[in-house]
Design a protein around this motif. Sequence first.
Motif, short mmCIF file in Angstrom:
data_model
loop_
_atom_site.label_atom_id
_atom_site.label_comp_id
_atom_site.label_asym_id
_atom_site.label_seq_id
_atom_site.Cartn_x
_atom_site.Cartn_y
_atom_site.Cartn_z
N LYS A 173 0.71 -8.59 -73.42
CA LYS A 173 -0.50 -9.13 -74.05
C LYS A 173 -0.81 -10.54 -73.58
O LYS A 173 -1.97 -10.88 -73.36
CB LYS A 173 -0.25 -9.13 -75.57
CG LYS A 173 -1.46 -9.16 -76.39
CD LYS A 173 -1.17 -8.57 -77.75
CE LYS A 173 0.26 -8.89 -78.17
NZ LYS A 173 0.84 -7.87 -79.01
N ASN A 174 0.23 -11.34 -73.41
CA ASN A 174 0.01 -12.73 -72.99
C ASN A 174 -0.79 -12.77 -71.69
O ASN A 174 -1.76 -13.52 -71.56
CB ASN A 174 1.33 -13.45 -72.75
CG ASN A 174 2.23 -13.42 -73.96
OD1 ASN A 174 1.84 -12.85 -74.97
ND2 ASN A 174 3.39 -14.02 -73.88
N ASP B 268 -3.27 -2.68 -79.49
CA ASP B 268 -2.07 -2.31 -78.74
C ASP B 268 -2.14 -0.94 -78.08
O ASP B 268 -1.12 -0.28 -77.94
CB ASP B 268 -0.84 -2.32 -79.67
CG ASP B 268 -0.55 -3.73 -80.15
OD1 ASP B 268 -0.50 -4.62 -79.30
OD2 ASP B 268 -0.37 -3.93 -81.36
N VAL C 49 -4.45 -11.80 -72.34
CA VAL C 49 -5.26 -12.85 -72.98
C VAL C 49 -5.66 -13.91 -71.95
O VAL C 49 -6.84 -14.23 -71.79
CB VAL C 49 -4.49 -13.54 -74.14
CG1 VAL C 49 -5.25 -14.76 -74.66
CG2 VAL C 49 -4.25 -12.57 -75.28
N TYR C 50 -4.66 -14.43 -71.24
CA TYR C 50 -4.95 -15.58 -70.37
C TYR C 50 -5.60 -15.19 -69.05
O TYR C 50 -6.32 -16.00 -68.46
CB TYR C 50 -3.70 -16.43 -70.19
CG TYR C 50 -3.29 -17.07 -71.50
CD1 TYR C 50 -4.17 -17.94 -72.15
CD2 TYR C 50 -2.11 -16.77 -72.13
CE1 TYR C 50 -3.85 -18.49 -73.38
CE2 TYR C 50 -1.77 -17.32 -73.36
CZ TYR C 50 -2.65 -18.18 -73.98
OH TYR C 50 -2.35 -18.72 -75.19
N HIS D 27 -9.80 -8.05 -71.69
CA HIS D 27 -9.65 -8.40 -73.11
C HIS D 27 -9.76 -7.17 -74.02
O HIS D 27 -9.09 -7.10 -75.05
CB HIS D 27 -10.65 -9.48 -73.51
CG HIS D 27 -10.12 -10.87 -73.25
ND1 HIS D 27 -10.80 -12.01 -73.57
CD2 HIS D 27 -8.94 -11.27 -72.70
CE1 HIS D 27 -10.07 -13.06 -73.23
NE2 HIS D 27 -8.95 -12.63 -72.68
N ILE E 285 -6.57 -5.43 -75.05
CA ILE E 285 -5.62 -6.01 -76.01
C ILE E 285 -5.73 -5.34 -77.37
O ILE E 285 -4.78 -5.28 -78.13
CB ILE E 285 -5.88 -7.54 -76.16
CG1 ILE E 285 -5.70 -8.22 -74.81
CG2 ILE E 285 -4.95 -8.15 -77.19
CD1 ILE E 285 -6.30 -9.60 -74.75
#
Lengths: 327, 327
Positions: free
Chosen positions: A109-110, A93, A113-114, A87, A90
């Motif tokens: 990024k997706n 950037d 995050v997940y 995390h 992120i």
Amino acid sequence: MPKYFTRVSDEQIQKIREYMDLFMGHPFSGTAIGAVLDDAASSQGKMIRPRLLVMASEFGSACREAGDRLYKLAAIVEMTHLASLIHDDIIDDAPLRRGKPSVQSKYGKNAAVYAGDFLMSRISYHLMREGLNHSGMVLSKTVEAMCVGEIGQAACRYKENVTMEEYLRNIHGKTVALFMACCRIGARESGCSEKVAQLLEALGECLGYMFQMRDDLLDFTTDHTQIGKNAHQDFQEGIYTLPVLLALEQPGGREALTPFMQRNAGRILSAEDICRMEQLVTELGGMEKSWNLIHGYQQHAEELIRLLPSCEVAQLLLKLVRKLGAV
Amino acid sequence: MPKYFTRVSDEQIQKIREYMDLFMGHPFSGTAIGAVLDDAASSQGKMIRPRLLVMASEFGSACREAGDRLYKLAAIVEMTHLASLIHDDIIDDAPLRRGKPSVQSKYGKNAAVYAGDFLMSRISYHLMREGLNHSGMVLSKTVEAMCVGEIGQAACRYKENVTMEEYLRNIHGKTVALFMACCRIGARESGCSEKVAQLLEALGECLGYMFQMRDDLLDFTTDHTQIGKNAHQDFQEGIYTLPVLLALEQPGGREALTPFMQRNAGRILSAEDICRMEQLVTELGGMEKSWNLIHGYQQHAEELIRLLPSCEVAQLLLKLVRKLGAV
């Protein structure tokens, strides 16, 4: 770094890694998030936090009986560290993370995050499944502190008047809190008294500060002969660490360094600027004073170890403290 | 929407909100992350998920005794929903989220990442503190499913050959799973039999699909008279939902709609394109077939309710199902 923690056997590390594999198993093969998780799992990190947890547990009379619970918690502690790294990547950037491509620049990024959220949900699941509520609560509060630290650090980026107090508060959250949690969890799960647990937690605090400050100093030590080394990553990312902050406090320090911080904020800092800034920080005593501060923590850590029950692991912790304090 | 769930009294909602305030209390006043959390807490959402949990619990004989545990879990379920909304906003730097400024465009990505993580750590903490391990495990697995759904949806964005199967799988993760968890948790915490819990969970599944599909249809229903309405947000963000997917399956549908999807992927879709695309989808029967599918779920939901013990709340659930199925 693993050599500091030789007390923890390869077999123990193997068990912890097996639990990590078990807890982190995912259905995302062939996707970006799967790649993030596999990268994290196979990063073969130094496993400093799990090692610290296991070492702290050796002060408890129920250390042997606690065996598997400890390895599970050690795995979960490392997973917490990995989730936080994912995390943190992120933020803003950043294409690089300490000179390496960041998770988000590599996988998007997706996925970052997940993948982090997935790890956090697995951590919760296994803590609750194993009934590790007490240690789990310590860990949840630690994650909260880690968020506070990272937010604090992000808020201080490129800030010219950032203070030592802010720096200490931020690294307490982002690094020190988890070191403390490892000690507390290891101590309590193995049946240490509250007094010993507190001593170990305070020792974890010293180790955490020493570890992060040492790390910040290493970033500041340019190896001019080593081609490709991306020195002063922190400074260039606007994260002003110990040597800079201590140099700023010296007479004339602020005047000397502010122009560099201003150019850095304007993203127009040149390679020559970086060399000159490093030189100034060194001349102002930033490096020396940083080591003095680290040695202050070392002294305190040694005192704490003397208050602990004397045993083999206490001696090894003393060795570790001295290695972290060695220039 | 709250009118669907009138069974849950204002007093009950008040209690749930009090637990949310208690669990979400934070030390970030005056900062971006604090603003994100305060916005989330004060969003006065429809509280659909907590309401569903409370309604499901009324089928259990121990519903009254479970009182406070249920309200705490209802608060935690809503917090889970809020945390997921915050993290979903980070995806692909979307400036808007269903026509409103996204969290990250308003407060920055850093705040969004750590506000979500902070909420997740608070959720874990309170689940473990209250010993809500069984429901907590259900919830952790649900968060995992939510990650899978969001990742799946992100992977399908702007994909011309996205299938109904993928759509159903994605909305199952991102929406349906939490509806199911609410029913299961409410049922089991109030002492329902496994059979009744399974019926309620299956009902939650139907409600979740109906709710998301209806939401997707609403996004597809342009109100040309309402100035400022940002219609077809989903389509413009490359998220192809039920009516589009059903239109694509019709003879000639793929040929007719592919050019629009291609222009969308190239970010050159005009306002006229959007109108024409909507018209085509309607002509191909995409809207009608979507309602047919929703009515299929409605029928199944009504059958499930008939299998439940007949009581006042069952009748209210039936009313809810019919409202969700109403064009």
